[in-house]
Scaffold this motif. Structure first.
Motif, PDB file in Angstrom:
ATOM      1  N   MET A   1     -47.935 -64.679  31.849  1.00 17.65           N
ATOM      2  CA  MET A   1     -47.255 -63.887  32.878  1.00 17.65           C
ATOM      3  C   MET A   1     -47.287 -64.573  34.229  1.00 17.65           C
ATOM      4  O   MET A   1     -46.447 -64.372  35.080  1.00 17.65           O
ATOM      5  CB  MET A   1     -47.905 -62.491  32.986  1.00 17.65           C
ATOM      6  N   GLY A   2     -48.320 -65.427  34.464  1.00 19.50           N
ATOM      7  CA  GLY A   2     -48.536 -65.971  35.788  1.00 19.50           C
ATOM      8  C   GLY A   2     -47.441 -66.906  36.278  1.00 19.50           C
ATOM      9  O   GLY A   2     -46.901 -66.732  37.342  1.00 19.50           O
ATOM     10  N   GLY A   3     -47.075 -67.927  35.507  1.00 22.16           N
ATOM     11  CA  GLY A   3     -46.049 -68.848  35.936  1.00 22.16           C
ATOM     12  C   GLY A   3     -46.557 -69.792  37.008  1.00 22.16           C
ATOM     13  O   GLY A   3     -47.633 -69.632  37.559  1.00 22.16           O
ATOM     14  N   ALA A   4     -45.744 -70.814  37.298  1.00 24.64           N
ATOM     15  CA  ALA A   4     -46.144 -71.834  38.251  1.00 24.64           C
ATOM     16  C   ALA A   4     -45.837 -71.391  39.673  1.00 24.64           C
ATOM     17  O   ALA A   4     -44.857 -70.714  39.941  1.00 24.64           O
ATOM     18  CB  ALA A   4     -45.419 -73.143  37.939  1.00 24.64           C
ATOM     19  N   VAL A   5     -46.707 -71.777  40.595  1.00 27.55           N
ATOM     20  CA  VAL A   5     -46.496 -71.543  42.021  1.00 27.55           C
ATOM     21  C   VAL A   5     -46.048 -72.857  42.635  1.00 27.55           C
ATOM     22  O   VAL A   5     -46.751 -73.865  42.535  1.00 27.55           O
ATOM     23  CB  VAL A   5     -47.785 -71.048  42.706  1.00 27.55           C
ATOM     24  N   VAL A   6     -44.880 -72.858  43.241  1.00 33.39           N
ATOM     25  CA  VAL A   6     -44.341 -74.076  43.845  1.00 33.39           C
ATOM     26  C   VAL A   6     -44.924 -74.231  45.242  1.00 33.39           C
ATOM     27  O   VAL A   6     -44.657 -73.421  46.138  1.00 33.39           O
ATOM     28  CB  VAL A   6     -42.801 -74.029  43.917  1.00 33.39           C
ATOM     29  N   LEU A   7     -45.720 -75.267  45.432  1.00 31.76           N
ATOM     30  CA  LEU A   7     -46.406 -75.484  46.709  1.00 31.76           C
ATOM     31  C   LEU A   7     -45.541 -76.329  47.632  1.00 31.76           C
ATOM     32  O   LEU A   7     -45.841 -77.488  47.932  1.00 31.76           O
ATOM     33  CB  LEU A   7     -47.759 -76.149  46.467  1.00 31.76           C
ATOM     34  N   ASP A   8     -44.453 -75.728  48.108  1.00 27.75           N
ATOM     35  CA  ASP A   8     -43.544 -76.447  48.991  1.00 27.75           C
ATOM     36  C   ASP A   8     -43.697 -75.947  50.427  1.00 27.75           C
ATOM     37  O   ASP A   8     -44.557 -75.113  50.731  1.00 27.75           O
ATOM     38  CB  ASP A   8     -42.092 -76.303  48.509  1.00 27.75           C
ATOM     39  N   LEU A   9     -42.853 -76.447  51.317  1.00 28.17           N
ATOM     40  CA  LEU A   9     -42.952 -76.086  52.725  1.00 28.17           C
ATOM     41  C   LEU A   9     -42.739 -74.595  52.944  1.00 28.17           C
ATOM     42  O   LEU A   9     -43.448 -73.957  53.737  1.00 28.17           O
ATOM     43  CB  LEU A   9     -41.926 -76.892  53.534  1.00 28.17           C
ATOM     44  N   THR A  10     -41.774 -74.005  52.221  1.00 28.94           N
ATOM     45  CA  THR A  10     -41.504 -72.573  52.362  1.00 28.94           C
ATOM     46  C   THR A  10     -42.730 -71.751  52.000  1.00 28.94           C
ATOM     47  O   THR A  10     -43.064 -70.774  52.682  1.00 28.94           O
ATOM     48  CB  THR A  10     -40.322 -72.163  51.472  1.00 28.94           C
ATOM     49  N   PHE A  11     -43.412 -72.150  50.917  1.00 30.89           N
ATOM     50  CA  PHE A  11     -44.609 -71.430  50.497  1.00 30.89           C
ATOM     51  C   PHE A  11     -45.651 -71.408  51.609  1.00 30.89           C
ATOM     52  O   PHE A  11     -46.183 -70.351  51.967  1.00 30.89           O
ATOM     53  CB  PHE A  11     -45.197 -72.087  49.239  1.00 30.89           C
TER      54      PHE A  11
END
Length: 254
Positions: A1-11
Protein backbone atom coordinates in the motif's frame (compact mmCIF):
# COMPACT_ATOMS: atom_id res chain seq x y z
CA UNK A 1 0.00 0.00 0.00
CA UNK A 2 2.89 2.35 0.76
CA UNK A 3 4.39 3.00 -2.67
CA UNK A 4 7.46 5.05 -3.48
CA UNK A 5 8.00 8.59 -2.23
CA UNK A 6 9.61 10.79 -4.87
CA UNK A 7 12.24 12.92 -3.13
CA UNK A 8 12.24 15.83 -5.55
CA UNK A 9 12.29 19.60 -5.09
CA UNK A 10 8.49 19.82 -4.79
CA UNK A 11 8.51 17.26 -1.99
CA UNK A 12 11.05 19.15 0.09
CA UNK A 13 9.48 22.56 -0.59
CA UNK A 14 6.31 21.26 1.09
CA UNK A 15 7.71 18.69 3.54
CA UNK A 16 10.37 20.84 5.22
CA UNK A 17 8.00 23.72 6.17
CA UNK A 18 5.26 21.23 7.18
CA UNK A 19 7.55 19.25 9.50
CA UNK A 20 9.17 22.41 10.89
CA UNK A 21 5.72 23.83 11.61
CA UNK A 22 4.65 20.62 13.35
CA UNK A 23 7.79 20.72 15.51
CA UNK A 24 7.17 24.35 16.46
CA UNK A 25 3.63 23.41 17.47
CA UNK A 26 4.84 20.49 19.59
CA UNK A 27 7.58 22.53 21.21
CA UNK A 28 5.84 25.75 22.08
CA UNK A 29 2.18 26.00 21.19
CA UNK A 30 0.54 22.75 22.35
CA UNK A 31 0.75 19.69 20.12
CA UNK A 32 -2.71 19.85 18.52
CA UNK A 33 -1.69 22.12 15.66
CA UNK A 34 0.98 19.59 14.60
CA UNK A 35 -1.88 17.83 12.81
CA UNK A 36 -1.65 20.57 10.14
CA UNK A 37 1.41 18.88 8.64
CA UNK A 38 -0.56 15.82 7.51
CA UNK A 39 -3.08 17.64 5.27
CA UNK A 40 -0.22 19.68 3.76
CA UNK A 41 1.73 16.52 2.90
CA UNK A 42 -1.44 14.91 1.54
CA UNK A 43 -1.44 17.57 -1.18
CA UNK A 44 1.72 16.08 -2.72
CA UNK A 45 1.62 12.46 -1.49
CA UNK A 46 -0.92 9.70 -1.37
CA UNK A 47 -2.83 10.11 1.92
CA UNK A 48 -1.46 6.88 3.38
CA UNK A 49 2.06 8.02 2.52
CA UNK A 50 1.48 11.34 4.29
CA UNK A 51 0.36 9.72 7.56
CA UNK A 52 3.11 7.08 7.39
CA UNK A 53 5.82 9.68 6.79
CA UNK A 54 4.64 11.86 9.69
CA UNK A 55 4.42 9.03 12.24
CA UNK A 56 8.17 8.56 12.95
CA UNK A 57 8.69 12.33 12.81
CA UNK A 58 5.92 12.89 15.38
CA UNK A 59 7.59 10.26 17.57
CA UNK A 60 10.88 12.17 17.34
CA UNK A 61 9.02 15.32 18.40
CA UNK A 62 7.33 13.44 21.26
CA UNK A 63 10.72 12.39 22.62
CA UNK A 64 11.96 15.97 22.28
CA UNK A 65 9.00 17.25 24.32
CA UNK A 66 9.02 14.41 26.87
CA UNK A 67 11.89 15.73 28.99
CA UNK A 68 10.11 18.94 29.94
CA UNK A 69 6.99 17.10 31.14
CA UNK A 70 8.45 13.89 32.57
CA UNK A 71 6.17 12.42 35.29
CA UNK A 72 4.04 15.58 35.44
CA UNK A 73 1.05 13.82 33.87
CA UNK A 74 -2.08 12.48 35.56
CA UNK A 75 -1.89 8.71 35.71
CA UNK A 76 -5.67 8.27 35.93
CA UNK A 77 -6.55 10.24 32.78
CA UNK A 78 -3.51 8.94 30.89
CA UNK A 79 -4.26 5.30 31.71
CA UNK A 80 -7.93 5.56 30.71
CA UNK A 81 -7.19 7.27 27.38
CA UNK A 82 -4.39 4.83 26.54
CA UNK A 83 -6.53 1.74 27.18
CA UNK A 84 -9.56 3.20 25.40
CA UNK A 85 -7.44 4.08 22.36
CA UNK A 86 -6.75 0.40 21.61
CA UNK A 87 -10.13 -0.44 20.02
CA UNK A 88 -10.00 2.91 18.19
CA UNK A 89 -6.61 2.01 16.74
CA UNK A 90 -7.96 -1.38 15.67
CA UNK A 91 -10.92 0.27 13.94
CA UNK A 92 -8.51 2.64 12.21
CA UNK A 93 -6.45 -0.29 10.92
CA UNK A 94 -9.58 -1.98 9.51
CA UNK A 95 -10.67 1.26 7.86
CA UNK A 96 -7.19 1.78 6.44
CA UNK A 97 -7.23 -1.65 4.81
CA UNK A 98 -10.67 -1.19 3.25
CA UNK A 99 -10.62 2.46 2.13
CA UNK A 100 -9.33 3.92 -1.14
CA UNK A 101 -7.15 7.05 -1.48
CA UNK A 102 -10.04 9.40 -2.31
CA UNK A 103 -11.90 8.34 0.82
CA UNK A 104 -8.78 9.11 2.82
CA UNK A 105 -8.46 12.52 1.19
CA UNK A 106 -12.08 13.22 2.06
CA UNK A 107 -11.62 12.07 5.65
CA UNK A 108 -8.41 14.06 6.22
CA UNK A 109 -10.02 17.12 4.63
CA UNK A 110 -13.16 16.82 6.77
CA UNK A 111 -11.08 16.29 9.93
CA UNK A 112 -8.97 19.37 9.06
CA UNK A 113 -12.05 21.59 8.70
CA UNK A 114 -13.66 20.06 11.81
CA UNK A 115 -10.43 20.66 13.76
CA UNK A 116 -10.59 24.37 12.94
CA UNK A 117 -14.30 24.52 13.87
CA UNK A 118 -13.56 22.77 17.19
CA UNK A 119 -10.71 25.10 18.11
CA UNK A 120 -12.61 28.25 17.15
CA UNK A 121 -15.65 27.08 19.14
CA UNK A 122 -13.42 26.62 22.19
CA UNK A 123 -11.76 30.01 21.84
CA UNK A 124 -15.00 31.92 21.27
CA UNK A 125 -16.80 30.23 24.16
CA UNK A 126 -19.34 28.37 22.01
CA UNK A 127 -17.87 25.13 23.33
CA UNK A 128 -17.09 25.22 27.01
CA UNK A 129 -15.60 22.58 29.30
CA UNK A 130 -18.24 20.45 30.96
CA UNK A 131 -19.25 21.62 34.41
CA UNK A 132 -19.05 18.07 35.67
CA UNK A 133 -15.94 15.99 34.99
CA UNK A 134 -16.48 13.25 32.42
CA UNK A 135 -16.50 9.80 33.99
CA UNK A 136 -15.07 6.50 32.72
CA UNK A 137 -17.78 6.07 30.05
CA UNK A 138 -17.21 9.50 28.53
CA UNK A 139 -13.46 9.07 28.77
CA UNK A 140 -13.65 5.71 27.05
CA UNK A 141 -15.71 7.13 24.17
CA UNK A 142 -13.20 9.98 23.83
CA UNK A 143 -10.31 7.49 23.90
CA UNK A 144 -11.82 5.30 21.17
CA UNK A 145 -12.42 8.37 18.98
CA UNK A 146 -8.89 9.55 19.73
CA UNK A 147 -7.40 6.22 18.68
CA UNK A 148 -9.34 6.12 15.40
CA UNK A 149 -8.67 9.71 14.31
CA UNK A 150 -5.05 9.42 15.38
CA UNK A 151 -4.55 6.26 13.33
CA UNK A 152 -6.04 7.61 10.10
CA UNK A 153 -4.86 11.22 10.23
CA UNK A 154 -2.80 11.94 13.41
CA UNK A 155 -5.71 14.10 14.63
CA UNK A 156 -6.48 12.56 18.00
CA UNK A 157 -6.07 15.84 19.86
CA UNK A 158 -9.68 17.12 19.89
CA UNK A 159 -11.31 13.94 21.33
CA UNK A 160 -8.63 13.73 24.01
CA UNK A 161 -9.01 17.43 24.79
CA UNK A 162 -12.79 17.16 25.21
CA UNK A 163 -12.21 14.60 27.97
CA UNK A 164 -9.20 16.23 29.64
CA UNK A 165 -10.67 19.74 29.62
CA UNK A 166 -13.56 18.41 31.71
CA UNK A 167 -11.16 17.01 34.30
CA UNK A 168 -9.56 18.99 37.15
CA UNK A 169 -6.17 19.32 35.46
CA UNK A 170 -3.90 22.35 35.54
CA UNK A 171 -2.15 23.55 32.36
CA UNK A 172 1.08 21.66 32.98
CA UNK A 173 -0.67 18.41 33.90
CA UNK A 174 -2.91 18.72 30.84
CA UNK A 175 0.06 19.18 28.51
CA UNK A 176 2.12 16.45 30.18
CA UNK A 177 -0.78 14.00 29.96
CA UNK A 178 -1.19 14.79 26.27
CA UNK A 179 2.53 14.21 25.68
CA UNK A 180 2.66 10.79 27.35
CA UNK A 181 -0.65 9.61 25.85
CA UNK A 182 0.29 10.45 22.28
CA UNK A 183 3.82 9.14 22.72
CA UNK A 184 2.34 5.71 23.47
CA UNK A 185 -0.43 5.97 20.86
CA UNK A 186 2.10 6.86 18.17
CA UNK A 187 4.33 3.98 19.28
CA UNK A 188 1.40 1.55 19.04
CA UNK A 189 0.70 2.67 15.47
CA UNK A 190 4.09 1.52 14.19
CA UNK A 191 3.40 -2.28 13.96
CA UNK A 192 0.04 -1.97 12.13
CA UNK A 193 1.45 0.69 9.80
CA UNK A 194 4.28 -1.68 8.96
CA UNK A 195 1.89 -4.64 8.56
CA UNK A 196 -0.23 -2.57 6.16
CA UNK A 197 2.87 -1.91 4.05
CA UNK A 198 2.81 1.85 4.54
CA UNK A 199 6.58 2.24 4.84
CA UNK A 200 9.05 2.12 1.95
CA UNK A 201 12.81 2.51 1.56
CA UNK A 202 12.43 5.97 0.03
CA UNK A 203 10.26 6.97 2.96
CA UNK A 204 12.94 5.98 5.45
CA UNK A 205 15.43 8.13 3.55
CA UNK A 206 12.98 11.04 3.77
CA UNK A 207 12.48 10.42 7.50
CA UNK A 208 16.24 10.46 8.17
CA UNK A 209 16.57 13.74 6.25
CA UNK A 210 13.56 15.36 7.94
CA UNK A 211 14.25 14.18 11.53
CA UNK A 212 16.70 17.06 12.22
CA UNK A 213 14.06 19.44 10.87
CA UNK A 214 11.54 17.99 13.35
CA UNK A 215 13.93 18.48 16.29
CA UNK A 216 14.82 21.97 15.10
CA UNK A 217 11.11 22.77 15.03
CA UNK A 218 10.67 21.60 18.64
CA UNK A 219 13.65 23.70 19.74
CA UNK A 220 12.35 26.70 17.79
CA UNK A 221 8.93 26.25 19.37
CA UNK A 222 10.45 26.50 22.83
CA UNK A 223 12.28 29.67 21.78
CA UNK A 224 9.22 31.29 20.19
CA UNK A 225 6.77 30.35 22.92
CA UNK A 226 6.98 33.70 24.70
CA UNK A 227 7.83 35.79 21.63
CA UNK A 228 5.08 34.95 19.11
CA UNK A 229 1.45 35.64 20.10
CA UNK A 230 -0.60 32.45 20.20
CA UNK A 231 -3.42 34.15 18.29
CA UNK A 232 -1.07 34.83 15.37
CA UNK A 233 0.33 31.29 15.36
CA UNK A 234 -3.03 29.57 15.56
CA UNK A 235 -4.61 32.05 13.14
CA UNK A 236 -2.08 31.00 10.51
CA UNK A 237 -2.67 27.36 11.42
CA UNK A 238 -6.40 27.65 10.87
CA UNK A 239 -5.96 29.40 7.52
CA UNK A 240 -3.62 26.63 6.32
CA UNK A 241 -5.93 23.91 7.59
CA UNK A 242 -9.04 25.39 6.02
CA UNK A 243 -7.29 25.85 2.68
CA UNK A 244 -5.72 22.38 2.58
CA UNK A 245 -8.82 20.70 4.01
CA UNK A 246 -11.04 22.31 1.38
CA UNK A 247 -8.58 21.33 -1.38
CA UNK A 248 -8.49 17.69 -0.20
CA UNK A 249 -12.30 17.53 -0.01
CA UNK A 250 -12.57 19.01 -3.51
CA UNK A 251 -10.02 16.56 -4.91
CA UNK A 252 -11.75 13.59 -3.26
CA UNK A 253 -15.21 14.50 -4.52
CA UNK A 254 -14.10 15.42 -8.02
Amino acid sequence: MGGAVVLDLTFFLIAVPAVLFAGISKGGFASGAAFAATPLLALILEPEQAVALMLPLLMVMDVGAMKAFWRKWSRHEARLLMLASLPGLALGAVFFRAADPDLFRLLIGVVAVAFVAFQLARQTGLLRPLRRPMGPVGGTIAGVAMGFTSFVSHAGGPPASVYMLSRPLDKTTFQATSVIVFWLVNLLKVPPYAALGLFSSQMFVAIVILAPVALAGVWLGYRLHNKVPEKLFFGLTYVFLLATGAKLIFDALS
